[in-house]
Design a protein around this motif. Sequence first.
Motif, PDB file in Angstrom:
ATOM      1  N   LYS A  68       0.811  -1.220   0.000  1.00 25.44           N
ATOM      2  CA  LYS A  68       0.000   0.000   0.000  1.00 25.44           C
ATOM      3  C   LYS A  68       0.841   1.266   0.000  1.00 25.44           C
TER       4      LYS A  68
ATOM      5  N   VAL B  36      -1.647  -0.536  -5.810  1.00 23.74           N
ATOM      6  CA  VAL B  36      -2.960  -0.797  -5.210  1.00 23.74           C
ATOM      7  C   VAL B  36      -3.980   0.226  -5.704  1.00 23.74           C
ATOM      8  N   ASN B  37      -3.601   1.499  -5.713  1.00 24.97           N
ATOM      9  CA  ASN B  37      -4.516   2.532  -6.209  1.00 24.97           C
ATOM     10  C   ASN B  37      -4.794   2.359  -7.694  1.00 24.97           C
TER      11      ASN B  37
ATOM     12  N   GLN C  98      -7.314  -0.437  -8.185  1.00 26.32           N
ATOM     13  CA  GLN C  98      -8.677  -0.029  -7.841  1.00 26.32           C
ATOM     14  C   GLN C  98      -9.399   0.606  -9.026  1.00 26.32           C
TER      15      GLN C  98
ATOM     16  N   ASN D 242     -13.487   0.013 -12.859  1.00 29.10           N
ATOM     17  CA  ASN D 242     -14.437   1.130 -12.944  1.00 29.10           C
ATOM     18  C   ASN D 242     -15.056   1.282 -14.328  1.00 29.10           C
TER      19      ASN D 242
ATOM     20  N   GLU E   1     -15.741   6.814  -7.765  1.00 26.54           N
ATOM     21  CA  GLU E   1     -14.727   6.556  -8.784  1.00 26.54           C
ATOM     22  C   GLU E   1     -13.945   7.823  -9.111  1.00 26.54           C
TER      23      GLU E   1
ATOM     24  N   GLU F 228     -11.386   8.041  -6.508  1.00 23.63           N
ATOM     25  CA  GLU F 228     -10.292   7.097  -6.761  1.00 23.63           C
ATOM     26  C   GLU F 228      -9.329   7.657  -7.806  1.00 23.63           C
TER      27      GLU F 228
END
Length: 448
Positions: free
Chosen positions: A69, A74-75, A78, A82, A97, A100
Motif C-alpha cells: 500500500k 494498489v490505487n 482499484q 471502474n 470513482e 479514486e
Amino acid sequence: MSHTDIYQQIWESDENQFSVSARNSSGDWEDKNADILLDEQVKASGKPGIDLATRPLFYKVNEDKLFDKKLTYVNFIQLLDNYTIRTLDPEFTPDQEEQEQRDFINLIISTKPIQITLEYINQELGANLSQIQFKAKLQRIWFELYTNYYNGKSTHFASGFEHVFVGEGKFNIRSGNNLDNLGTISGYHSWVKFYLDEQNQRVNFLGYKYDLKGKAGSNNPNVVTLQMLQDVTDMRGNIIAQLFKKKGGFFVGPSPECEIAMATVAYFQSIDGLIRDRQRISINDANYNLVLYRSTNPNGSRGEFIRSFFPIFLGNDGVKEPEMNRPEIVPIDNIIKNDGSVVIVAALPNPEGSDTGGREWVELKNVTNSPINLTGWEMQDKMGRPESLSGTLEPNEVKRFPVRRSSNSSMQMTNKSGLIAVFDNQLQQVATVKYSRANSGEIIQFTN
C-alpha cells in the motif's frame, strides 16, 4: 535534452519498477530472484482456437510488492474495475470513482517519473503548467469521458485510461447454446491487468507474436508482443463472450506512474507537433516504436484526449538476436505424456455444485512393481499452480487425490481447455494430460 532521451530518463527514475527475468537458451531463468518471471514459451498460431502456450505468461510476480500500500499499484488496481468492457454500454463516473481517480493522481504526482515529465514539458515544450494545473490536465486527458470518431464510426464514453490499461471490447452477448460468438478487444496494454486476469482465469495467453524477421521472440523481458483470448463473464461467472486479440503488447515491469509519464510526454510532444503517431526511441539499448494516438474529432483532426499508448519492440541495438538465443520451443503435443512410473488415470474437474472443499480430484496410479513415496511431489494446473502430494503409492495402486483450492495460488482445474501435470520431488515431469471440456459431474478418463 533530446526529445527521445526523456524516455530513458523516466525509465531510470522509476523506483517502483519490478525487475523482470526471462528464460535463457537452456530454459532456466536468467535471474530466478527477479520480481517477475516471464514465460513467453512459443510463437502463437494466429488462430483463436489453437492454444500452443501450455503455461501462463507470468510464471511468478512478487505480490508482496504488487499489493504494498506504500506504492502506487494498489490505487492503480482499484481503477481497473471502474469500466464496462463493451464499447456499446454507457459509462458513468460516480463520486467514488472520481475520488479514486483523484487519489491516484495525488499519489503519483510526487513520484520521480511524473516530476521529470512536468519539468520536461515546461522547460523543453513551454507548457508552463503549475503542479495544480498539471494534475488537472492529467485528470482530463486520462480520465475524462469523450466520444472518439474513426472511419465514420463513433465510440462513446471512451477514456484514455480505459483504452490503454483496461481495454475495450466489441462483441454480441451470447444467448442460449450459441458458443460461436467471438469478439475483439482493443487497447489493453497493461502488464498488471494481464497478470491479474491470468490469475483469475479471465485471459488466456496464446503465445508471442513478434514481427522481427528471423526471430523466435524478443529476448527482452521488459516488453511482450502477444496473442490472447479474453473471457467476458456475467455476474454468475458464465462466459457471455470471448474476445480475441490477434496482436497486442505492453511493457513489463514499469510502475503505473512510469507508464503514465511516458505516455503523457508523448501526448505533449504530439500536441507540440514533434510527432504524429509514433516515434523511435531507445530504452536500455532496446529499440521501440512508441505509439501515441490522440482522440479523433468528427472532422478527422486529432483531439485533446489520449486514445492509445503502447510500445512496438524493434530489437536490441537494431540487431535481431539469432534464434539460438531463445529457449528451445517444445510443441504442446510433445509435453503430453502419460506413460511414466505414475500415470494420471482420471479426473473430476467440474463436480456438481461447488468446486471448493476438495470436491475436484485426480486419480493417480503406480504402474511399477515398487512403492513410490510421494513426499515432495506435486500436481499442477495449466497456470502452474501446485497441489502438494504426500503418502505412498503401492505397486499398481490407484489413489484419488483431492484438489483443495486452498488459496488463489493453489491448483484449480478449469472446466475447459485444462491441463494436469504431475512432478516428482526434483520437479521433473512424470505425467501430463490435457482435456478440452468437462461437463458438470463428468469424470474424464485418461487411461484404464
